[in-house]
Design a protein around this motif. Structure first.
Motif, PDB file in Angstrom:
ATOM      1  N   LEU A   5       8.215  -2.298   0.635  1.00 52.02           N
ATOM      2  CA  LEU A   5       7.316  -2.710   1.715  1.00 52.02           C
ATOM      3  C   LEU A   5       8.087  -3.442   2.804  1.00 52.02           C
ATOM      4  O   LEU A   5       7.901  -3.188   4.003  1.00 52.02           O
ATOM      5  N   ASN A  46      -1.747  -4.538  -3.088  1.00 55.52           N
ATOM      6  CA  ASN A  46      -2.839  -3.751  -2.513  1.00 55.52           C
ATOM      7  C   ASN A  46      -2.424  -2.300  -2.271  1.00 55.52           C
ATOM      8  O   ASN A  46      -3.217  -1.375  -2.486  1.00 55.52           O
ATOM      9  N   TYR A  47      -1.192  -2.116  -1.781  1.00 58.72           N
ATOM     10  CA  TYR A  47      -0.704  -0.763  -1.485  1.00 58.72           C
ATOM     11  C   TYR A  47      -0.017  -0.117  -2.679  1.00 58.72           C
ATOM     12  O   TYR A  47       0.462   1.018  -2.581  1.00 58.72           O
TER      13      TYR A  47
END
Length: 430
Positions: free
Chosen positions: A398, A390-391
Motif C-alpha cells: 500500500l 480494509n483493502y
C-alpha cells in the motif's frame, strides 16, 4: 522571473508561470517522437524523417501544441506548490508567449480553497442533546420477522384468488391513448401485491383475480414520472394472471433459533439480537452527536465557498452511487429510467448534502490548523494499517502505490479527525 499570482475574484486567482526553453525543448523532442510516424515526407520512409526536415516543411511550430501539453502538468504543479496555493478546480490555461528560444509564458485561472473565519468560542463548549440507547421489544420482534421472511417457504396457490401479500406471475401490456408504449410490456413477471412496485392502484386492482383471468387495469402515471410522453397520462394495462404464490413463514420458536443461529433457544437468540441492535443504536447516537456538533460549529463559521467545490462533491457522490449500482449489476442510466429521474434531478438531490459536507470539512480543517494538531508517524502508521486491512493488502505494498499527494491527503484526514474528536470532547451535553 518566478511564478506569481493575483486575485481576480473571490477565491479565484490568476497564476503566471513559465516553461523554460530547456524544458520546452524536451517537450518538443518528445512530441516529435510521438508524432513522426504520422507524418509523410517525400524521400523518407514513414516515421524516419528527421525533426528538422519536418519543421522545414511544416514550420517549426508544428510540435508546439503537443509539446506544451507534455510539459505543462509538471510546470503547473510546480508553480502551485511554489506559491503554496490550495487549488480546488481545474485551471483555465492561456498561452501568453511561446518560442523555442524563450520558452513559454502561461497564465492559469483557478479557484482556491476559501478562508474560514472561526473563533475558539465557536467550537468549544458546543451544546448537544444527550440521548440514551434503548431497544424496544417491538424492534426485536421486527428483526425476528425479517428472519422469518428470509426463511419463508414459497407455496403455490390453486384454490383461491389473489390476496394482498401474494406473489403473482402475470403478463401485462400498457397502452396510452390506445397505443402501446416502450417498456410497458412484460411476460411472466413476478409482482408482490402491496409492494407498491407498480404505479397508482395497479396492484390493488389485481386482488380477487383467479389464475387464468384477464383484466383491464386503469391507472395514471405520476406528473413527474420521468418520461415526458407518460408524465401525468392515464394508461390502460391488459393483464393476465398466470400464477399465484404466497410466503409461508416459519414459527418464531426454538427451532427457528437453531436453524438461523448458533443458539439453542429463541430467548437466547433474541438476547443476541438485542445486543446487536443496542450496539448499532449506540453507534447511531454517536454519529448523530458528532453530526449535530459539527453542524452547530459550521453554522457559526464564516466562509465563501466556490460553487465548483459543491459541484465536485456532487460529482463524487454521483460516482460513488453509480459504482454501488454497478456492483449490483445495475447501470445508473437504467436506475434513473426506472425511478423516473434524470441526471440533473439526481445531482440536485445531492446538492444540500454535498454543500454540508464541503462546509463541514472546511471548518474542521480550519480548526485543525488553528489548534495545530500534530500528525505523528505513529498516526500515519496506524492509518496505513487500517487502510491495508480494509483493502486486504500488505501495508508495504500500500505504501508503495501511494502517491505523494495521497500521503498529504492522508495527513489532512488524520488532522480533520483530531479536530472532530476535539470539538466533541469539548462539547457539553444537555
Amino acid at each position: 522571473m518566478g511564478s506569481r499570482f493575483e486575485t481576480v475574484e473571490t477565491n479565484k486567482v490568476k497564476i503566471t508561470f513559465e516553461i523554460s526553453p530547456e524544458k520546452f525543448e524536451e517537450g518538443i523532442q518528445e512530441a516529435y517522437k510521438r508524432n513522426r510516424g504520422k507524418i509523410n515526407i517525400p524521400g523518407f520512409r514513414k516515421g524516419k524523417a528527421p525533426r528538422k526536415i519536418i519543421e522545414m516543411n511544416f514550420g517549426k511550430e508544428i510540435f508546439y501544441e503537443d509539446a506544451v501539453n507534455i510539459v505543462l502538468p509538471d510546470a503547473y504543479d510546480s508553480a502551485v506548490k511554489e506559491l503554496n496555493l490550495d487549488t480546488v478546480s481545474r485551471p483555465e490555461i492561456d498561452i501568453e508567449e511561446i518560442s523555442a528560444e524563450n520558452g513559454v509564458v502561461l497564465t492559469a485561472e483557478v479557484f482556491v480553497k476559501p478562508e474560514v473565519s472561526i473563533e475558539a468560542e465557536d467550537y468549544k463548549g458546543v451544546q448537544y442533546e444527550i440521548a440514551e440507547a434503548v431497544i424496544e421489544d417491538s424492534e426485536i420482534e421486527a428483526e425476528i420477522n425479517k428472519v422469518r421472511e428470509q426463511n419463508a417457504r414459497i407455496v403455490p396457490v390453486t384454490d383461491r384468488p389473489v390476496q394482498d401479500g401474494d406473489i403473482v406471475t402475470l403478463d401485462f401490456e400498457g397502452f396510452v391513448d390506445g397505443v402501446a408504449f416502450e417498456g410497458g410490456k412484460g411476460e411472466n413477471y413476478e409482482l408482490t401485491i402491496g409492494s407498491k412496485t407498480f404505479i397508482d392502484t395497479f396492484e390493488e386492482q389485481l386482488t380477487g383475480l383467479n389464475i387464468g383471468e384477464e383484466k383491464d387495469v386503469n391507472v395514471k402515471f405520476p406528473e413527474e414520472y420521468g418520461k415526458e410522453e407518460l408524465n401525468g397520462k392515464p394508461a390502460l394495462f391488459k393483464v393476465k394472471i398466470n400464477g399465484i404464490k404466497f410466503k409461508e413463514l416459519p414459527e418464531a420458536d426454538d427451532d427457528l433459533a437453531q436453524d438461523v443461529s448458533e443458539f439453542d433457544t429463541l430467548d437466547e437468540y433474541k438476547n443476541s439480537i438485542k445486543e446487536k441492535l443496542l450496539s448499532a443504536k449506540e453507534e447511531e447516537i454517536k454519529n448523530k452527536k458528532e453530526n449535530d456538533i459539527v453542524k452547530a460549529v459550521t453554522e457559526k463559521a464564516k466562509m465563501d465557498v466556490p460553487p465548483v467545490m459543491i459541484e465536485n462533491q456532487i460529482e463524487n457522490m454521483v460516482n460513488d452511487f453509480a459504482n454501488q449500482l454497478r456492483m449490483q449489476g445495475l447501470p445508473l442510466e437504467t436506475y434513473l429510467q426506472y425511478v423516473g429521474q434524470d441526471m440533473d434531478s439526481l445531482r440536485e438531490a445531492y446538492r444540500a448534502n454535498a454543500e454540508n459536507q464541503v462546509k463541514s470539512r472546511l471548518v474542521l480543517e480550519a480548526i485543525a490548523n488553528k489548534e495545530g494538531f500534530p500528525v505523528t508517524e505513529e498516526d500515519i502508521d496506524a492509518e496505513l494499517n487500517k487502510l491495508a486491512e480494509n483493502y486486504q493488502m500488505e501495508k508495504e505494498r500500500l505504501e508503495n502505490i501511494l502517491r505523494p499527494e495521497d500521503k498529504e491527503g492522508l495527513k489532512k484526514d488524520i488532522a480533520v479527525r483530531k479536530a472532530l474528536d476535539y470539538i466533541v470532547e469539548n462539547a457539553v451535553g444537555q
